[in-house]
Design a protein around this motif. Sequence first.
Motif, PDB file in Angstrom:
ATOM      1  N   TRP A 294       0.823  -1.202   0.000  1.00  0.00           N
ATOM      2  CA  TRP A 294       0.000   0.000   0.000  1.00  0.00           C
ATOM      3  C   TRP A 294       0.862   1.259   0.000  1.00  0.00           C
ATOM      4  N   TRP A 295       2.089   1.201   0.501  1.00  0.00           N
ATOM      5  CA  TRP A 295       3.010   2.343   0.421  1.00  0.00           C
ATOM      6  C   TRP A 295       3.303   2.659  -1.043  1.00  0.00           C
ATOM      7  N   PHE A 296       3.548   1.608  -1.814  1.00  0.00           N
ATOM      8  CA  PHE A 296       3.838   1.789  -3.233  1.00  0.00           C
ATOM      9  C   PHE A 296       2.637   2.415  -3.943  1.00  0.00           C
ATOM     10  N   ILE A 297       1.474   1.859  -3.703  1.00  0.00           N
ATOM     11  CA  ILE A 297       0.255   2.354  -4.342  1.00  0.00           C
ATOM     12  C   ILE A 297      -0.051   3.782  -3.898  1.00  0.00           C
ATOM     13  N   GLY A 298       0.077   4.041  -2.602  1.00  0.00           N
ATOM     14  CA  GLY A 298      -0.223   5.363  -2.064  1.00  0.00           C
ATOM     15  C   GLY A 298       0.721   6.458  -2.520  1.00  0.00           C
ATOM     16  N   LEU A 299       1.968   6.107  -2.778  1.00  0.00           N
ATOM     17  CA  LEU A 299       2.964   7.109  -3.168  1.00  0.00           C
ATOM     18  C   LEU A 299       3.207   7.180  -4.669  1.00  0.00           C
ATOM     19  N   PHE A 300       2.532   6.348  -5.427  1.00  0.00           N
ATOM     20  CA  PHE A 300       2.820   6.245  -6.853  1.00  0.00           C
ATOM     21  C   PHE A 300       2.736   7.587  -7.593  1.00  0.00           C
ATOM     22  N   PHE A 301       1.756   8.398  -7.279  1.00  0.00           N
ATOM     23  CA  PHE A 301       1.588   9.671  -7.975  1.00  0.00           C
ATOM     24  C   PHE A 301       2.253  10.847  -7.256  1.00  0.00           C
ATOM     25  N   ALA A 302       2.959  10.599  -6.184  1.00  0.00           N
ATOM     26  CA  ALA A 302       3.644  11.664  -5.450  1.00  0.00           C
ATOM     27  C   ALA A 302       4.620  12.466  -6.316  1.00  0.00           C
ATOM     28  N   PRO A 303       5.353  11.856  -7.246  1.00  0.00           N
ATOM     29  CA  PRO A 303       6.260  12.659  -8.083  1.00  0.00           C
ATOM     30  C   PRO A 303       5.560  13.728  -8.918  1.00  0.00           C
ATOM     31  N   ASP A 304       4.270  13.581  -9.151  1.00  0.00           N
ATOM     32  CA  ASP A 304       3.548  14.592  -9.917  1.00  0.00           C
ATOM     33  C   ASP A 304       3.381  15.898  -9.160  1.00  0.00           C
ATOM     34  N   THR A 305       3.711  15.904  -7.866  1.00  0.00           N
ATOM     35  CA  THR A 305       3.672  17.157  -7.118  1.00  0.00           C
ATOM     36  C   THR A 305       4.690  18.154  -7.676  1.00  0.00           C
ATOM     37  N   GLY A 306       5.663  17.670  -8.435  1.00  0.00           N
ATOM     38  CA  GLY A 306       6.616  18.564  -9.080  1.00  0.00           C
ATOM     39  C   GLY A 306       5.954  19.511 -10.072  1.00  0.00           C
ATOM     40  N   ALA A 307       4.776  19.172 -10.551  1.00  0.00           N
ATOM     41  CA  ALA A 307       4.050  20.026 -11.494  1.00  0.00           C
ATOM     42  C   ALA A 307       3.524  21.287 -10.824  1.00  0.00           C
ATOM     43  N   ILE A 308       3.585  21.365  -9.508  1.00  0.00           N
ATOM     44  CA  ILE A 308       3.117  22.556  -8.789  1.00  0.00           C
ATOM     45  C   ILE A 308       3.904  23.793  -9.220  1.00  0.00           C
ATOM     46  N   GLY A 309       5.110  23.581  -9.733  1.00  0.00           N
ATOM     47  CA  GLY A 309       5.918  24.703 -10.202  1.00  0.00           C
ATOM     48  C   GLY A 309       5.270  25.472 -11.335  1.00  0.00           C
ATOM     49  N   TYR A 310       4.365  24.851 -12.071  1.00  0.00           N
ATOM     50  CA  TYR A 310       3.668  25.533 -13.157  1.00  0.00           C
ATOM     51  C   TYR A 310       2.741  26.627 -12.640  1.00  0.00           C
ATOM     52  N   VAL A 311       2.451  26.621 -11.348  1.00  0.00           N
ATOM     53  CA  VAL A 311       1.667  27.698 -10.758  1.00  0.00           C
ATOM     54  C   VAL A 311       2.440  29.016 -10.874  1.00  0.00           C
ATOM     55  N   PHE A 312       3.765  28.942 -10.770  1.00  0.00           N
ATOM     56  CA  PHE A 312       4.605  30.136 -10.827  1.00  0.00           C
ATOM     57  C   PHE A 312       4.904  30.544 -12.268  1.00  0.00           C
ATOM     58  N   ASN A 313       5.465  29.639 -13.040  1.00  0.00           N
ATOM     59  CA  ASN A 313       5.691  29.877 -14.473  1.00  0.00           C
ATOM     60  C   ASN A 313       6.185  28.574 -15.109  1.00  0.00           C
ATOM     61  N   ALA A 314       6.272  28.575 -16.434  1.00  0.00           N
ATOM     62  CA  ALA A 314       6.628  27.352 -17.166  1.00  0.00           C
ATOM     63  C   ALA A 314       8.071  26.924 -16.907  1.00  0.00           C
ATOM     64  N   LYS A 315       8.957  27.878 -16.691  1.00  0.00           N
ATOM     65  CA  LYS A 315      10.365  27.545 -16.451  1.00  0.00           C
ATOM     66  C   LYS A 315      10.534  26.795 -15.128  1.00  0.00           C
ATOM     67  N   ILE A 316       9.936  27.305 -14.078  1.00  0.00           N
ATOM     68  CA  ILE A 316      10.006  26.634 -12.770  1.00  0.00           C
ATOM     69  C   ILE A 316       9.258  25.309 -12.824  1.00  0.00           C
ATOM     70  N   GLY A 317       8.110  25.295 -13.482  1.00  0.00           N
ATOM     71  CA  GLY A 317       7.328  24.064 -13.615  1.00  0.00           C
ATOM     72  C   GLY A 317       8.098  22.969 -14.325  1.00  0.00           C
ATOM     73  N   ALA A 318       8.730  23.317 -15.432  1.00  0.00           N
ATOM     74  CA  ALA A 318       9.507  22.326 -16.185  1.00  0.00           C
ATOM     75  C   ALA A 318      10.681  21.816 -15.355  1.00  0.00           C
ATOM     76  N   PHE A 319      11.356  22.721 -14.654  1.00  0.00           N
ATOM     77  CA  PHE A 319      12.499  22.310 -13.842  1.00  0.00           C
ATOM     78  C   PHE A 319      12.076  21.326 -12.750  1.00  0.00           C
ATOM     79  N   LEU A 320      11.046  21.664 -11.981  1.00  0.00           N
ATOM     80  CA  LEU A 320      10.610  20.781 -10.891  1.00  0.00           C
ATOM     81  C   LEU A 320      10.051  19.465 -11.414  1.00  0.00           C
ATOM     82  N   TYR A 321       9.241  19.543 -12.462  1.00  0.00           N
ATOM     83  CA  TYR A 321       8.684  18.317 -13.034  1.00  0.00           C
ATOM     84  C   TYR A 321       9.809  17.399 -13.500  1.00  0.00           C
TER      85      TYR A 321
END
Length: 103
Positions: free
Chosen positions: A15-42
Amino acid sequence: MFGHFTFYFLDFSWWWFIGLFFAPDTGAIGYVFNAKIGAFLYNLFHHQGLTILFWGIGFYLHLQVLQLIGVILFFHSAFDRILGYGLKYEKGFKFTHLGEIGK
């Protein structure tokens, strides 16, 4: 195969694997600021080299949490590649090294 094999030897429930599977997508939060930061974090959260680094350091130091992070990052980024989502360009979220998403 890498992720399944390495996860098998960790002392975490599936369940740890299943629960954390989409956690790396939190890097897309950088797109809130701008595309450059979003691309870097993603890209940072989806880079295969980073996944191997986390897992390798965790293996060397006997820190299973770091190994888990490496496995999750690896599996998630590989899954994204299968779906056609690649590393992002600074032009915007839909522009990746695998081509434009949603053409």
